[in-house]
Scaffold this motif. Structure first.
Motif, PDB file in Angstrom:
ATOM      1  N   CYS A 131     -34.955  62.011 -46.972  1.00 10.18           N
ATOM      2  CA  CYS A 131     -35.289  61.974 -48.402  1.00 10.18           C
ATOM      3  C   CYS A 131     -35.984  60.665 -48.750  1.00 10.18           C
ATOM      4  N   HIS A 132     -36.632  60.676 -49.897  1.00  8.98           N
ATOM      5  CA  HIS A 132     -37.118  59.451 -50.517  1.00  8.98           C
ATOM      6  C   HIS A 132     -36.018  59.006 -51.479  1.00  8.98           C
ATOM      7  N   TYR A 133     -35.744  57.721 -51.505  1.00 12.59           N
ATOM      8  CA  TYR A 133     -34.609  57.229 -52.287  1.00 12.59           C
ATOM      9  C   TYR A 133     -35.021  55.981 -53.055  1.00 12.59           C
ATOM     10  N   LEU A 151     -40.531  58.864 -57.650  1.00 12.21           N
ATOM     11  CA  LEU A 151     -40.287  59.584 -56.397  1.00 12.21           C
ATOM     12  C   LEU A 151     -41.435  60.537 -56.074  1.00 12.21           C
ATOM     13  N   PHE A 188     -32.725  60.504 -55.484  1.00 19.68           N
ATOM     14  CA  PHE A 188     -33.394  60.856 -54.232  1.00 19.68           C
ATOM     15  C   PHE A 188     -34.116  62.178 -54.394  1.00 19.68           C
ATOM     16  N   THR A 196     -35.459  57.744 -45.773  1.00 18.66           N
ATOM     17  CA  THR A 196     -34.008  57.562 -45.846  1.00 18.66           C
ATOM     18  C   THR A 196     -33.330  58.830 -45.355  1.00 18.66           C
TER      19      THR A 196
END
Length: 272
Positions: A131-133, A151, A188, A196
């Protein structure tokens, strides 16, 4: 004398505004003759040029590229242009295939919402999720909206908010245990290209419909279930939005999932 068309006729035939036609003339791409009262008169050659402009603009060619081609087109430059067209067509086809895949997945996710059992604790084994966090705390939904926009910029080609269960927030273990059930440490968005990792493993999960304020009811239930069954929290709490304002403006249709990873409590010496 060949057939001539006035600017209004060309505009109606090609659904092109007269301002655009004048702009093409200013660039030197179209060169209409002038008739009585200085009316613009377009020839068959101008119609051919309009066909080329429309075709190339739809594929994403710039006006500069089109102008260069139209000012000096030969067999060689026409072949090069057609090869460029093929390349751009293939790129668009690939983007459409990816878009189709994404939309199908989002339809599947929304269909899955109807099969979820509400208000019941479930145990499930989940794979590792990338994920992007963004590690930034917030308390208000308006603050979350700003973070979600950040995000989306991480991977604009594949990230979206409509019909997705990819968006979520993190509640720290300590906050969850202290009944701070809507105090978040970050947001996220699940994406295979994220930097991540949410670890895989055994999770306790609970879904509910309605306002997110129900965290104060259902998160303690999850914690109590874990305690009674000899599990300990092995991660922070992940609050995942299956249905939110991006999907439905009706709060009663909103769907939230609370989940955290668990491990079996080690027995004490006197239990062994």
């Amino acid at each position: 004398m060949g057939k001539y068309f006035k600017i209004g006729e060309i505009s109606r035939m090609y659904h092109i505004g007269t301002d655009s036609l004048r702009y093409y003339e200013k660039l030197g791409i179209l060169k209409p003759k002038r008739g009585e009262n200085q009316y613009r008169l377009y020839r068959t050659e101008d119609i051919w040029r309009l066909n080329v402009i429309r075709e190339l603009r739809e594929l994403g060619f710039s006006m500069e590229q089109i102008g260069i081609y139209l000012k000096d087109h030969t067999i060689h430059t026409t072949r090069e242009l057609l090869e460029d067209e093929l390349h751009m067509i293939h790129e668009k086809q690939e983007k459409l295939r990816q878009l189709e895949k994404n939309v199908k997945e989002r339809v599947r996710m929304l269909a899955e919402c109807g099969r979820k059992e509400m208000g019941k604790v479930q145990m499930c084994r989940l794979p590792e999720r990338r994920c992007h966090y963004i590690r930034e705390g917030y308390r208000q939904d308006e603050e979350m909206d700003v973070l979600i926009k950040q995000l989306l910029n991480k991977n604009p080609e594949s990230l979206y908010v409509i019909g997705s269960n990819r968006i979520g927030s993190v509640i720290l273990k300590e906050n969850a245990r202290n009944n701070q059930c809507r105090e978040y440490s970050g947001v996220f968005m699940i994406d295979e290209e994220g930097d991540t990792v949410i670890p895989g493993g055994d999770y306790l999960s609970l879904c509910y419909q309605g306002d997110c304020g129900q965290n104060y009811q259902f998160l303690p239930e999850l914690l109590e279930y874990a305690r009674k069954n000899g599990y300990r929290m092995a991660s922070d709490v992940y609050e995942i939005l299956w249905v939110d304002i991006h999907v439905s403006e009706r709060v009663e249709e909103h769907m939230t999932e609370l989940q955290f990873r668990i491990e079996k409590e080690r027995p004490t010496v006197w239990e062994m």
